[in-house]
Design a protein around this motif. Structure first.
Motif, short mmCIF file in Angstrom:
data_model
loop_
_atom_site.label_atom_id
_atom_site.label_comp_id
_atom_site.label_asym_id
_atom_site.label_seq_id
_atom_site.Cartn_x
_atom_site.Cartn_y
_atom_site.Cartn_z
N ARG A 97 38.79 6.45 102.96
CA ARG A 97 39.52 7.27 103.93
C ARG A 97 40.85 6.64 104.32
O ARG A 97 41.26 6.69 105.49
N GLY A 98 41.53 6.03 103.37
CA GLY A 98 42.84 5.46 103.61
C GLY A 98 42.83 4.07 104.19
O GLY A 98 43.87 3.41 104.24
N SER A 534 43.37 8.95 112.04
CA SER A 534 43.13 9.61 110.75
C SER A 534 42.22 10.81 110.96
O SER A 534 41.27 10.75 111.75
N VAL A 560 43.10 13.75 103.74
CA VAL A 560 43.26 12.71 104.75
C VAL A 560 44.69 12.76 105.28
O VAL A 560 45.64 12.63 104.50
N THR A 561 44.82 12.96 106.56
CA THR A 561 46.11 12.80 107.23
C THR A 561 46.01 11.54 108.09
O THR A 561 45.10 11.43 108.92
N ARG A 562 46.92 10.63 107.87
CA ARG A 562 46.83 9.33 108.53
C ARG A 562 48.14 9.06 109.27
O ARG A 562 49.20 8.91 108.65
N ARG A 573 53.48 9.66 109.44
CA ARG A 573 52.35 10.10 108.63
C ARG A 573 52.54 9.69 107.17
O ARG A 573 51.67 9.97 106.34
N GLU A 579 47.68 12.94 100.81
CA GLU A 579 47.01 13.87 101.71
C GLU A 579 45.83 14.56 101.02
O GLU A 579 44.81 14.82 101.65
#
Length: 675
Positions: A97-98, A534, A560-562, A573, A579
């Motif tokens: 998840r980043g 996130s 995933v937006t972080r 971002r 993404e």
């Protein structure tokens, strides 16, 4: 509610469709081949639970799925799990998840593989030794302990076999690096004893890309694994020993920057006890202990211009990391519909490191400057944890907590011959988790989960001074742990012809450790200054529409937006995470006469990604990409299987952010025989 045995075969890339079905293929029991959700998992809650009924985002990659993928590496087996990406810096590591790989817990048979570098924990085992892999996505420190902000990878190794003597061998060609992997094992069960002895080796050359080889980028590994177990009544004891050697070259793309990893070796010994149904209220008691030593050598050689001269900095580090651990858990059932797990865990993790840095001018201008450092530091962790599950009709609720007590010390520190004073750091805290599962009609569930993650600073971040081409970084004994809280809701469906596992998540992470300039030229220190929020979506689905040949479309998708916040208040971002990523394709079991096997035609893809620094400058950017791939197996005989992968079939040039260039068109072929 009836559950079918299913296991998630998943991938990472944004979704494209592919169709190509050989006319001679015949169906083979499509319903039994859909993605399994009925696998039993313990890692998500500490209580044996089917994936279908788990409140966490859990994926199980079982032996059947592993066997369908040419065993090039463990990380390559995992790259098709939603939310997971494989990082390559000479040694493969896992991001979830980043989150960086240093915030992902790597376990071997439930026991931590610790690491004190800024790169993160590598996976130190051969793929041919694995029985199954359990993955929890999102913070999971209540059950799994330290370094679980991003999630947890638990690799379960093989034990014995179901007959007195079983011989197995695997050999194959790895086209991505023009290399090979070979493995052999003998295993079995004789009366109450079961045993396994295995050996594997790989030798990979430089990465082959559409633009030519990446020189240098090769690696080698060698693994010896021994297991002996004994069962008496409802008691079982076992012993494992592992000897793993790994070396790798790091491709930098810059002839003036050379990074070598000549040694990343693991020696591990562990013993365990498992007791089942020892009392009417204790269904399981587990005790395990282990000791492991990791030897690491690192060499960084960089040359860069400084006015009319050039400066060369040669840095080396020779580390020995020793970890001993003890864990005990008991599963309790005092009343119908109620299950609990309680446990405690002790870990003693020490690091001895010799570092040196030599700075010289080109052409020579005075004598070289040499600095040396020796450190002996340790972390001692004690924790208590508990999780309770209660069933009320169609509702399953879980509640858990973990108490941490951590102490670390710099026992000895010598810099350039001078003895420096010792330092210390400690932390105590409670972490919690809560989950809710609602059983819907027709084999569907809704779930919700709140969980916390925790990453205690590494010994390098706390105490050590590390010099390299980019400057000198000084440890900070006042660092706080990094923490995260995760909220998610999900839906699972496991019906004839349709399997779906989807989740929405939001994670708040605080007190990220970063390097901050001290005001002295090219000198930095670690501080708790950054944070991230996130959120996103994960989907894994497979369908059986009853097409000719039992062909089944499937899709796995991660969004995933972080949003990353730096110490100076700048928020972006563009945090170096694509993404969208995922895989979509068609697969089937097939049979033609007396010959059978599987095939899987899929597109793996990723959207564009960019990374901004604290000044708002784009420091790296990559475009989106997609590759067409074909994977399959062929049952050569009753005892032998051929597995194959034809990757990047259109020989597309592509690169994920912060990674080396992807391989060009390649073929990997493996034969596995068991007698």
């Amino acid at each position: 509610m009836t559950r079918r045995t299913t296991s998630l075969h998943i991938a990472s890339g944004a979704v494209l469709a592919a169709t190509l079905v050989p006319a001679q293929l015949a169906a083979q029991g499509a319903e039994d081949s859909l993605i399994p959700l009925g696998e039993i998992t313990i890692i998500g809650s500490g209580i044996p639970t089917e994936v279908m009924d788990s409140a966490s985002s859990v994926t199980i990659v079982n032996q059947e799925e592993i066997s369908r993928v040419p065993p090039t590496s463990v990380a390559q087996v995992l790259q098709d799990v939603p939310g997971i990406s494989v990082t390559e810096s000479g040694i493969e590591r896992i991001r979830i998840r980043g989150e960086s790989s240093q915030r992902v817990a790597i376990l071997l048979d439930g026991q931590h593989v610790s690491d004190h570098t800024t790169y993160g924990t590598p996976i130190l085992i051969s793929p041919t030794e694995i029985e199954r892999i359990e993955i929890v996505r999102g913070p999971s420190s209540v059950i799994s302990g330290n370094r679980a902000i991003g999630g947890v990878i638990n690799i379960v190794t093989k034990r014995g076999a179901d007959k007195p003597v079983e011989l197995s061998g695997t050999a194959g060609y790895i086209g991505t690096n023009d290399g090979y992997r070979a493995a052999a094992s003998i295993a079995g069960t004789v009366e109450n004893f079961d045993y396994r002895l295995s050996f594997s080796r790989s030798d990979l050359g430089d990465r082959e890309t559409p633009d030519g080889p990446l020189v240098p980028s090769g690696s080698e590994d060698r693994n010896i694994l021994a297991f002996l177990g004994y069962r008496f009544g409802n008691h079982y004891v076992g012993f494992r020993a592992q000897d793993y050697d790994l070396s790798a070259d790091v491709y930098t793309g810059d002839p003036d920057l050379v990074i070598d990893l000549p040694k990343r070796d693991l020696r591990k010994y562990s013993a365990f006890y498992e007791g089942e149904n020892l009392t009417p209220w204790m269904s399981m008691l587990k005790i395990d202990a282990y000791t492991q030593t990791i030897d690491r050598k690192f060499r960084n050689d960089i040359t860069f211009p400084t006015g009319p001269f050039s400066m060369n900095v040669l840095s080396t580090s020779d580390d020995e990391q020793t970890t001993s651990g003890l864990r005990a858990t008991a599963n309790l059932e005092f009343a119908p519909g109620h299950r609990s797990v309680i446990g405690f865990q002790l870990e003693d993790d020490s690091l001895q490191t010799d570092k040196s840095s030599t700075t010289s001018m080109i052409p020579p201008f005075g004598p070289p400057t040499v600095s040396t450092g020796y450190a002996d530091a340790s972390i001692r962790t004690a924790s208590l944890f508990a999780q309770h599950e209660a069933i009320f009709g169609n509702v399953i609720g879980t509640l858990g907590f973990r108490y941490y007590s951590v102490e670390s010390d710099l026992d000895s520190y010598i810099v350039n011959g001078a003895v420096l004073p010792g330092q210390s750091n400690s932390d105590d805290r409670f972490l919690g988790s809560a989950g809710l599962v609602y059983l819907l009609p027709n084999d569907a569930v809704l779930r919700a989960n709140i969980s916390q993650g925790y990453t205690y600073p590494s010994l390098s971040e706390l105490y050590l001074t590390s010099a390299g081409g980019s400057g000198t970084v000084i440890g900070n004994p006042d660092l706080k742990p990094e923490t995260a809280t995760n909220y998610e809701i999900g839906l699972r469906i496991d019906r004839p012809g349709v399997v779906l596992d989807a989740a929405l998540f939001y994670t708040r992470s605080r007190d990220y450790i970063a390097t901050i300039a001290t005001g002295t030229a090219r000198t930095y220190t670690y501080q708790n200054v950054n944070r991230a929020d996130s959120w996103g979506l994960e989907v894994a689905a497979e369908f059986d529409p009853g097409w000719l040949g039992g062909v089944r479309p499937y899709i796995t998708l991660s969004n995933v937006t972080r949003e990353f916040s730096y110490a100076n208040g700048f928020t972006t971002r563009n945090s170096g995470v694509p993404e969208w990523s995922g895989t979509t394709g068609l697969r089937s079991d097939w049979a033609a006469g007396t010959v059978s096997g599987t095939w899987d035609l899929f597109v793996r893809a990723e959207s564009e990604a960019a990374q901004q620094d604290e000044a708002g400058t784009i420091v790296e950017q990559t475009g989106g990409w997609g590759t067409l791939n074909l994977r399959g197996t062929l049952d050569l005989t009753e005892n032998a299987v051929l597995s194959m992968e034809l990757g990047n079939m259109f020989d597309k040039t592509y690169r994920s952010i912060d990674q080396i260039e992807g391989p060009g068109r390649y073929v990997s072929l493996f034969v596995t025989a068991t007698f």
